[in-house]
Enzyme design. Structure first.
Site, PDB file in Angstrom:
ATOM      1  N   HIS A  10      64.833  99.573  46.400  1.00 57.50           N
ATOM      2  CA  HIS A  10      63.387  99.317  46.587  1.00 57.50           C
ATOM      3  C   HIS A  10      62.645  99.999  45.441  1.00 57.50           C
ATOM      4  O   HIS A  10      62.448 101.214  45.458  1.00 57.50           O
ATOM      5  CB  HIS A  10      62.911  99.864  47.935  1.00 57.50           C
ATOM      6  CG  HIS A  10      61.471  99.576  48.232  1.00 57.50           C
ATOM      7  ND1 HIS A  10      61.056  99.040  49.434  1.00 57.50           N
ATOM      8  CD2 HIS A  10      60.333  99.738  47.493  1.00 57.50           C
ATOM      9  CE1 HIS A  10      59.736  98.894  49.422  1.00 57.50           C
ATOM     10  NE2 HIS A  10      59.264  99.326  48.251  1.00 57.50           N
ATOM     11  N   HIS A  12      59.355  99.689  42.422  1.00 64.06           N
ATOM     12  CA  HIS A  12      58.180  99.037  41.810  1.00 64.06           C
ATOM     13  C   HIS A  12      58.208  99.301  40.312  1.00 64.06           C
ATOM     14  O   HIS A  12      58.094 100.459  39.880  1.00 64.06           O
ATOM     15  CB  HIS A  12      56.886  99.599  42.407  1.00 64.06           C
ATOM     16  CG  HIS A  12      56.769  99.336  43.878  1.00 64.06           C
ATOM     17  ND1 HIS A  12      56.190  98.196  44.385  1.00 64.06           N
ATOM     18  CD2 HIS A  12      57.197 100.042  44.955  1.00 64.06           C
ATOM     19  CE1 HIS A  12      56.255  98.215  45.710  1.00 64.06           C
ATOM     20  NE2 HIS A  12      56.867  99.334  46.074  1.00 64.06           N
ATOM     21  N   LYS A  93      60.505  89.563  50.045  1.00 71.06           N
ATOM     22  CA  LYS A  93      59.809  90.736  50.597  1.00 71.06           C
ATOM     23  C   LYS A  93      58.587  90.305  51.384  1.00 71.06           C
ATOM     24  O   LYS A  93      57.704  89.624  50.859  1.00 71.06           O
ATOM     25  CB  LYS A  93      59.384  91.664  49.446  1.00 71.06           C
ATOM     26  CG  LYS A  93      58.515  92.852  49.865  1.00 71.06           C
ATOM     27  CD  LYS A  93      59.309  93.929  50.600  1.00 71.06           C
ATOM     28  CE  LYS A  93      58.429  95.036  51.148  1.00 71.06           C
ATOM     29  NZ  LYS A  93      57.987  95.995  50.154  1.00 71.06           N
ATOM     30  N   HIS A 132      57.991  95.357  54.851  1.00 69.01           N
ATOM     31  CA  HIS A 132      57.161  96.560  54.918  1.00 69.01           C
ATOM     32  C   HIS A 132      56.656  96.625  56.356  1.00 69.01           C
ATOM     33  O   HIS A 132      55.739  95.890  56.728  1.00 69.01           O
ATOM     34  CB  HIS A 132      56.000  96.486  53.919  1.00 69.01           C
ATOM     35  CG  HIS A 132      55.158  97.726  53.916  1.00 69.01           C
ATOM     36  ND1 HIS A 132      55.004  98.524  52.807  1.00 69.01           N
ATOM     37  CD2 HIS A 132      54.442  98.331  54.906  1.00 69.01           C
ATOM     38  CE1 HIS A 132      54.237  99.559  53.104  1.00 69.01           C
ATOM     39  NE2 HIS A 132      53.867  99.458  54.372  1.00 69.01           N
ATOM     40  N   HIS A 166      61.784 101.472  53.438  1.00 66.04           N
ATOM     41  CA  HIS A 166      61.249 102.843  53.421  1.00 66.04           C
ATOM     42  C   HIS A 166      60.880 103.357  54.807  1.00 66.04           C
ATOM     43  O   HIS A 166      59.729 103.700  55.082  1.00 66.04           O
ATOM     44  CB  HIS A 166      60.066 102.988  52.457  1.00 66.04           C
ATOM     45  CG  HIS A 166      59.049 101.868  52.506  1.00 66.04           C
ATOM     46  ND1 HIS A 166      58.458 101.448  53.662  1.00 66.04           N
ATOM     47  CD2 HIS A 166      58.559 101.095  51.514  1.00 66.04           C
ATOM     48  CE1 HIS A 166      57.631 100.458  53.377  1.00 66.04           C
ATOM     49  NE2 HIS A 166      57.676 100.215  52.084  1.00 66.04           N
ATOM     50  N   ASP A 238      61.398 103.464  46.492  1.00 66.61           N
ATOM     51  CA  ASP A 238      59.984 103.098  46.589  1.00 66.61           C
ATOM     52  C   ASP A 238      59.183 103.833  45.524  1.00 66.61           C
ATOM     53  O   ASP A 238      58.010 104.144  45.722  1.00 66.61           O
ATOM     54  CB  ASP A 238      59.415 103.358  47.989  1.00 66.61           C
ATOM     55  CG  ASP A 238      58.088 102.646  48.210  1.00 66.61           C
ATOM     56  OD1 ASP A 238      57.782 101.710  47.445  1.00 66.61           O
ATOM     57  OD2 ASP A 238      57.341 103.041  49.127  1.00 66.61           O
TER      58      ASP A 238
END
Ligand code: NCD
Ligand code: ZN
Length: 336
Positions: A10, A12, A93, A132, A166, A238
């Site tokens: 995970h 970004h 996602k 999420h 997460h 994350d």
């Protein structure tokens, strides 16, 4: 201490200048990562997936690293569309609408019948769904409240691999064992901090993220499954960089930047808890390989117990523990 083919399930990486500045922080030490699609606008077409992947590959230069691409879930995706993009992505996602950074185009309501065509298509095509999992309730209860939605989805789509992203609560940990098709990623920061570290003293904007860090008993539940490398949990950092001015602001952006120190912190954490290196290896790579069915490129990371002074910033992004000493350093990275 040696780790083989670390995976960050995970991550970004952003876009533009930020991507160019921070991509190597992950690409240097990880074999690959699941790349989150919450760009502005989000990644929703095959062309966007391919173009974004190429921008990532350009940004990492000579590093050997596989970006496992994702699409931003939309209930209107057809089976035909998903089949046409299947070879370019590793997961889809799903964000609840407006729950976190750049998630305005997400899902509201979670009506199973409304979601059925798209989720059945994912299930039939064997594409995992990363979620999420937060409602828009009271901030400390959002994830625990979302567990009923996970249960609804896991029951309605029993063959769909659902990854609770997460996770931060004991409620999510117990859900793992109740449904065969639920899996989870856990960050390093949620294994280390509680809400006290974020807001118990002076406010720490660089520890503020979604989902917010919870109570000590929640952290203990996460530690329990991470340290024993429960086969349904994997590491997902994350790591979510924001420019310093967006964090140190009235209206602080959510996201903790951990990419450059994640492996060092995991080494220290597992050592402090007397957990075995085999468990760390499973948590950092092998479990993810089994769950996702991926074969990462070979990379070996040697860590040594030598203090590492965490830089104050990486190209204007402040990492977790900036300016503090952590116990482990990266000694060597090799790949074949
Ligand atoms: C993430 C981001 O900044 O994109 N922020 C965060 O606090 N974790 C989005 C997300 O994963 O929620
Ligand atoms: Zn994220």
């Amino acid at each position: 201490m040696q780790l083989n083919a670390p995976l960050d399930m995970h991550l970004h990486l952003r876009d533009g200048e930020m991507l160019e500045n921070i991509a190597t922080a992950s690409a240097h030490t990880f074999s690959g990562a699941i790349i989150m699609p919450n760009l502005v606008p989000p990644v929703t077409t095959k062309e966007e997936v391919l173009a974004y992947k190429n921008r990532i590959l350009a940004a990492i230069g000579d590093e050997k690293f596989t970006p496992y691409m994702t699409l931003f879930f939309n209930p209107n995706y057809t089976k035909e569309f998903l089949a046409s993009v299947k070879n370019e992505i590793t997961a889809v996602k799903l964000y609840p609408a407006g729950i976190t950074t750049n998630s305005e185009g997400g899902v509201s309501g979670f009506d199973v019948e409304e979601l059925r065509p798209a989720l059945e298509a994912l299930s039939d095509l064997n594409i995992p769904l990363c979620v999420h999992g937060e409602t828009n309730g009271f901030v400390m209860d959002r994830e625990a409240e979302f567990v009923t939605i996970y249960e609804k989805l896991a029951t309605a789509f029993p063959k769909l691999k659902i990854i609770m992203e997460h996770i931060t609560t004991k409620e999510s940990v117990t859900a793992l064992d109740r449904f065969e098709n639920l899996y989870a990623t856990i960050t390093i920061h949620h294994l280390l901090i509680t809400l006290d570290d974020v807001a118990g003293g002076m406010l720490k904007p660089h520890l503020f993220c979604k989902p917010i860090a919870k109570r000590p008993e929640d952290r203990d539940a996460l530690l329990n499954v991470a340290l024993k490398a429960h086969p349904k949990v994997m590491f997902g950092s994350d790591s979510a960089p924001h420019p310093k001015h967006a964090k140190e602001a009235c209206g602080c952006a959510a996201g903790v930047f951990t990419a450059p120190i994640a492996l060092q912190l995991l080494a220290e954490l597992f050592e402090n808890h007397h957990a075995s290196i085999d468990n760390l290896q499973n948590f950092i790579s092998n479990n993810a390989q089994t769950i996702y069915g991926v074969t990462p490129l070979q990379k070996t990371v040697i860590l040594e117990k030598k203090p590492f002074m965490v830089p104050l910033d990486y190209h204007g992004v402040v990492p977790m523990y900036a300016g503090e000493k952590i116990a482990y350093s990266i000694k060597e990275v090799t790949h074949t």
